[in-house]
Design a protein around this motif. Structure first.
Motif, PDB file in Angstrom:
ATOM      1  N   ALA A  12     -32.774  -9.547 -55.045  1.00  0.00           N
ATOM      2  CA  ALA A  12     -32.166  -8.850 -53.907  1.00  0.00           C
ATOM      3  C   ALA A  12     -32.247  -7.332 -54.086  1.00  0.00           C
ATOM      4  CB  ALA A  12     -30.721  -9.288 -53.721  1.00  0.00           C
ATOM      5  N   LEU A  13     -32.013  -6.876 -55.321  1.00  0.00           N
ATOM      6  CA  LEU A  13     -32.097  -5.441 -55.570  1.00  0.00           C
ATOM      7  C   LEU A  13     -33.538  -4.936 -55.492  1.00  0.00           C
ATOM      8  CD1 LEU A  13     -29.468  -4.914 -58.416  1.00  0.00           C
ATOM      9  CD2 LEU A  13     -29.333  -4.205 -56.023  1.00  0.00           C
ATOM     10  N   ARG A  14     -34.476  -5.713 -56.026  1.00  0.00           N
ATOM     11  CA  ARG A  14     -35.893  -5.324 -55.928  1.00  0.00           C
ATOM     12  C   ARG A  14     -36.305  -5.215 -54.464  1.00  0.00           C
ATOM     13  NH1 ARG A  14     -37.078  -9.384 -60.035  1.00  0.00           N
ATOM     14  NH2 ARG A  14     -37.998 -10.609 -58.380  1.00  0.00           N
ATOM     15  N   GLN A  15     -35.797  -6.131 -53.663  1.00  0.00           N
ATOM     16  CA  GLN A  15     -36.133  -6.134 -52.242  1.00  0.00           C
ATOM     17  C   GLN A  15     -35.574  -4.889 -51.548  1.00  0.00           C
ATOM     18  OE1 GLN A  15     -35.009  -9.769 -50.369  1.00  0.00           O
ATOM     19  NE2 GLN A  15     -35.199  -8.962 -48.311  1.00  0.00           N
ATOM     20  N   LEU A  16     -34.335  -4.546 -51.823  1.00  0.00           N
ATOM     21  CA  LEU A  16     -33.699  -3.400 -51.162  1.00  0.00           C
ATOM     22  C   LEU A  16     -34.255  -2.063 -51.641  1.00  0.00           C
ATOM     23  CD1 LEU A  16     -30.000  -4.630 -51.095  1.00  0.00           C
ATOM     24  CD2 LEU A  16     -31.589  -4.435 -49.166  1.00  0.00           C
ATOM     25  N   ARG A  17     -34.571  -1.969 -52.942  1.00  0.00           N
ATOM     26  CA  ARG A  17     -35.041  -0.702 -53.513  1.00  0.00           C
ATOM     27  C   ARG A  17     -36.533  -0.457 -53.298  1.00  0.00           C
ATOM     28  NH1 ARG A  17     -31.915  -0.960 -59.273  1.00  0.00           N
ATOM     29  NH2 ARG A  17     -29.852  -0.461 -58.466  1.00  0.00           N
ATOM     30  N   GLY A  18     -37.309  -1.500 -53.155  1.00  0.00           N
ATOM     31  CA  GLY A  18     -38.757  -1.350 -53.067  1.00  0.00           C
ATOM     32  C   GLY A  18     -39.261  -1.301 -51.637  1.00  0.00           C
ATOM     33  N   THR A  19     -40.579  -1.431 -51.515  1.00  0.00           N
ATOM     34  CA  THR A  19     -41.215  -1.388 -50.196  1.00  0.00           C
ATOM     35  C   THR A  19     -41.303  -2.765 -49.540  1.00  0.00           C
ATOM     36  OG1 THR A  19     -43.374  -1.619 -51.242  1.00  0.00           O
ATOM     37  CG2 THR A  19     -42.594   0.628 -50.803  1.00  0.00           C
ATOM     38  N   ASP A  20     -40.942  -3.819 -50.292  1.00  0.00           N
ATOM     39  CA  ASP A  20     -41.019  -5.196 -49.791  1.00  0.00           C
ATOM     40  C   ASP A  20     -39.668  -5.589 -49.175  1.00  0.00           C
ATOM     41  OD1 ASP A  20     -41.791  -7.789 -49.298  1.00  0.00           O
ATOM     42  OD2 ASP A  20     -41.642  -8.435 -51.385  1.00  0.00           O
ATOM     43  N   ARG A  21     -39.314  -4.950 -48.065  1.00  0.00           N
ATOM     44  CA  ARG A  21     -37.989  -5.149 -47.459  1.00  0.00           C
ATOM     45  C   ARG A  21     -37.750  -6.589 -46.981  1.00  0.00           C
ATOM     46  NH1 ARG A  21     -35.072  -0.975 -48.975  1.00  0.00           N
ATOM     47  NH2 ARG A  21     -35.943   1.026 -48.373  1.00  0.00           N
ATOM     48  N   LEU A  22     -38.798  -7.284 -46.562  1.00  0.00           N
ATOM     49  CA  LEU A  22     -38.642  -8.666 -46.079  1.00  0.00           C
ATOM     50  C   LEU A  22     -38.642  -9.689 -47.213  1.00  0.00           C
ATOM     51  CD1 LEU A  22     -40.887  -8.548 -42.898  1.00  0.00           C
ATOM     52  CD2 LEU A  22     -38.402  -8.382 -43.039  1.00  0.00           C
ATOM     53  N   GLY A  23     -38.912  -9.259 -48.427  1.00  0.00           N
ATOM     54  CA  GLY A  23     -38.873 -10.168 -49.574  1.00  0.00           C
ATOM     55  C   GLY A  23     -39.959 -11.215 -49.548  1.00  0.00           C
ATOM     56  N   ARG A  24     -41.154 -10.858 -49.109  1.00  0.00           N
ATOM     57  CA  ARG A  24     -42.251 -11.815 -49.036  1.00  0.00           C
ATOM     58  C   ARG A  24     -43.303 -11.582 -50.114  1.00  0.00           C
ATOM     59  NH1 ARG A  24     -43.415 -11.588 -42.604  1.00  0.00           N
ATOM     60  NH2 ARG A  24     -41.440 -12.496 -41.937  1.00  0.00           N
ATOM     61  N   GLY A  25     -43.160 -10.554 -50.898  1.00  0.00           N
ATOM     62  CA  GLY A  25     -44.166 -10.226 -51.912  1.00  0.00           C
ATOM     63  C   GLY A  25     -43.559 -10.152 -53.294  1.00  0.00           C
ATOM     64  N   LYS A  26     -43.785  -9.034 -53.971  1.00  0.00           N
ATOM     65  CA  LYS A  26     -43.354  -8.867 -55.354  1.00  0.00           C
ATOM     66  C   LYS A  26     -41.844  -8.934 -55.518  1.00  0.00           C
ATOM     67  CE  LYS A  26     -47.272  -6.461 -57.297  1.00  0.00           C
ATOM     68  NZ  LYS A  26     -47.658  -7.390 -58.321  1.00  0.00           N
ATOM     69  N   ALA A  27     -41.086  -8.525 -54.511  1.00  0.00           N
ATOM     70  CA  ALA A  27     -39.634  -8.562 -54.621  1.00  0.00           C
ATOM     71  C   ALA A  27     -39.125  -9.989 -54.811  1.00  0.00           C
ATOM     72  CB  ALA A  27     -38.988  -7.943 -53.383  1.00  0.00           C
ATOM     73  N   ALA A  28     -39.825 -10.976 -54.268  1.00  0.00           N
ATOM     74  CA  ALA A  28     -39.396 -12.368 -54.362  1.00  0.00           C
ATOM     75  C   ALA A  28     -40.006 -13.094 -55.558  1.00  0.00           C
ATOM     76  CB  ALA A  28     -39.761 -13.114 -53.087  1.00  0.00           C
ATOM     77  N   GLN A  29     -40.907 -12.448 -56.289  1.00  0.00           N
ATOM     78  CA  GLN A  29     -41.592 -13.106 -57.397  1.00  0.00           C
ATOM     79  C   GLN A  29     -40.856 -12.911 -58.715  1.00  0.00           C
ATOM     80  OE1 GLN A  29     -45.596 -11.660 -57.610  1.00  0.00           O
ATOM     81  NE2 GLN A  29     -46.349 -13.204 -56.188  1.00  0.00           N
ATOM     82  N   SER A  30     -40.869 -13.963 -59.500  1.00  0.00           N
ATOM     83  CA  SER A  30     -40.432 -13.869 -60.889  1.00  0.00           C
ATOM     84  C   SER A  30     -41.695 -13.883 -61.739  1.00  0.00           C
ATOM     85  CB  SER A  30     -39.537 -15.047 -61.247  1.00  0.00           C
ATOM     86  OG  SER A  30     -40.296 -16.250 -61.215  1.00  0.00           O
ATOM     87  N   ARG A  32     -42.528 -16.172 -63.758  1.00  0.00           N
ATOM     88  CA  ARG A  32     -43.048 -17.543 -63.678  1.00  0.00           C
ATOM     89  C   ARG A  32     -43.766 -17.793 -62.359  1.00  0.00           C
ATOM     90  NH1 ARG A  32     -41.301 -22.310 -61.592  1.00  0.00           N
ATOM     91  NH2 ARG A  32     -42.146 -24.148 -62.579  1.00  0.00           N
ATOM     92  N   SER A  33     -43.146 -17.395 -61.241  1.00  0.00           N
ATOM     93  CA  SER A  33     -43.762 -17.673 -59.943  1.00  0.00           C
ATOM     94  C   SER A  33     -45.045 -16.868 -59.743  1.00  0.00           C
ATOM     95  CB  SER A  33     -42.778 -17.419 -58.806  1.00  0.00           C
ATOM     96  OG  SER A  33     -42.455 -16.055 -58.705  1.00  0.00           O
ATOM     97  N   ALA A  34     -45.143 -15.698 -60.388  1.00  0.00           N
ATOM     98  CA  ALA A  34     -46.358 -14.889 -60.266  1.00  0.00           C
ATOM     99  C   ALA A  34     -47.552 -15.562 -60.932  1.00  0.00           C
ATOM    100  CB  ALA A  34     -46.133 -13.504 -60.872  1.00  0.00           C
ATOM    101  N   GLU A  35     -47.291 -16.441 -61.902  1.00  0.00           N
ATOM    102  CA  GLU A  35     -48.368 -17.120 -62.628  1.00  0.00           C
ATOM    103  C   GLU A  35     -48.728 -18.478 -62.040  1.00  0.00           C
ATOM    104  OE1 GLU A  35     -47.118 -17.345 -66.674  1.00  0.00           O
ATOM    105  OE2 GLU A  35     -46.996 -15.169 -66.898  1.00  0.00           O
ATOM    106  N   LEU A  36     -47.954 -18.954 -61.071  1.00  0.00           N
ATOM    107  CA  LEU A  36     -48.207 -20.280 -60.501  1.00  0.00           C
ATOM    108  C   LEU A  36     -49.497 -20.302 -59.702  1.00  0.00           C
ATOM    109  CD1 LEU A  36     -44.654 -21.276 -59.217  1.00  0.00           C
ATOM    110  CD2 LEU A  36     -45.831 -22.143 -61.237  1.00  0.00           C
ATOM    111  N   ARG A  37     -50.207 -21.422 -59.759  1.00  0.00           N
ATOM    112  CA  ARG A  37     -51.425 -21.653 -58.984  1.00  0.00           C
ATOM    113  C   ARG A  37     -51.300 -23.019 -58.305  1.00  0.00           C
ATOM    114  NH1 ARG A  37     -51.291 -17.225 -59.596  1.00  0.00           N
ATOM    115  NH2 ARG A  37     -52.540 -15.870 -60.891  1.00  0.00           N
ATOM    116  N   ALA A  38     -51.894 -23.139 -57.161  1.00  0.00           N
ATOM    117  CA  ALA A  38     -51.848 -24.402 -56.421  1.00  0.00           C
ATOM    118  C   ALA A  38     -52.558 -25.504 -57.206  1.00  0.00           C
ATOM    119  CB  ALA A  38     -52.511 -24.227 -55.057  1.00  0.00           C
TER     120      ALA A  38
END
Length: 188
Positions: A12-30, A32-38
């Motif tokens: 939530a803080l990454r989302q508010l402080r960064g440029t990803d206001r909608l939380g659809r990119g890096k703000a929502a990634q951990s 672990r989730s950044a390393e996930l592949r389909a």
């Protein structure tokens, strides 16, 4: 604990402080989730199929790795479903891969009290023998002086999960066997 629990790393803080206001990119990634592949990326091949659950005929893509199904998804090229699947179709991988899937035929002999497991080849031979015996036993060449070439001992009741092509093949099969009592559940 590391920086994982540091308040500045909370989504939530990454989302508010960064440029990803909608939380659809890096703000929502951990991490672990950044390393996930389909799962589909690992597939050796993709096989086109049709969902088996109803007569709609939604297109599916079956992803296979080492001759094992690893994922089933809707086929976006299907003119019927355009990549969409209902909840049953979305869960159809379980139909194929579930450890609870039956791989034998359960059979109880006439007057028997116990069920036994038969392999599919044995069960199919038993069905073939019974169809041939029934056809021979109830075969009619003539009825009331008219040539009929039929059997009254075999009938078919199709189900709503069969599509037009399958119903066509069922009709051809039973007609070739001489059956005339061929119906579909959809008409009842």
């Amino acid at each position: 604990m590391g920086d994982r629990w540091f308040p500045g790393s909370w989504p939530a803080l990454r989302q508010l402080r960064g440029t990803d206001r909608l939380g659809r990119g890096k703000a929502a990634q951990s991490e672990r989730s950044a390393e996930l592949r389909a799962r589909t990326v690992r597939a050796d091949r993709v096989v086109g199929s049709i969902c088996p659950y109803c007569a709609v005929g939604c297109g599916q893509r079956v992803y296979v790795k080492d001759e094992q199904v690893i994922q089933i998804e809707g086929d976006p090229d299907s003119p019927v479903s355009r990549g969409r699947l209902c909840p049953k179709g979305s869960a159809s991988k379980q139909l194929v891969t579930s450890p609870l899937r039956e791989t034998t035929v359960r059979y109880r002999r006439p007057y028997g009290t116990e069920w036994e497991d038969l392999d599919l080849d044995t069960a199919m031979e038993m069905i073939t023998d019974r169809v041939l015996k029934t056809r021979e036993q109830f075969w009619q060449w003539e009825h009331d002086g008219l040539r009929v070439r039929r059997t009254m001992g075999i009938a078919s009741l199709g189900g709503a999960t069969l599509d037009n092509e399958e119903n066509y093949l069922m009709k051809k099969l039973y007609t070739a066997m001489g059956a005339i009592q061929i119906e579909n559940q959809a008409r009842i």
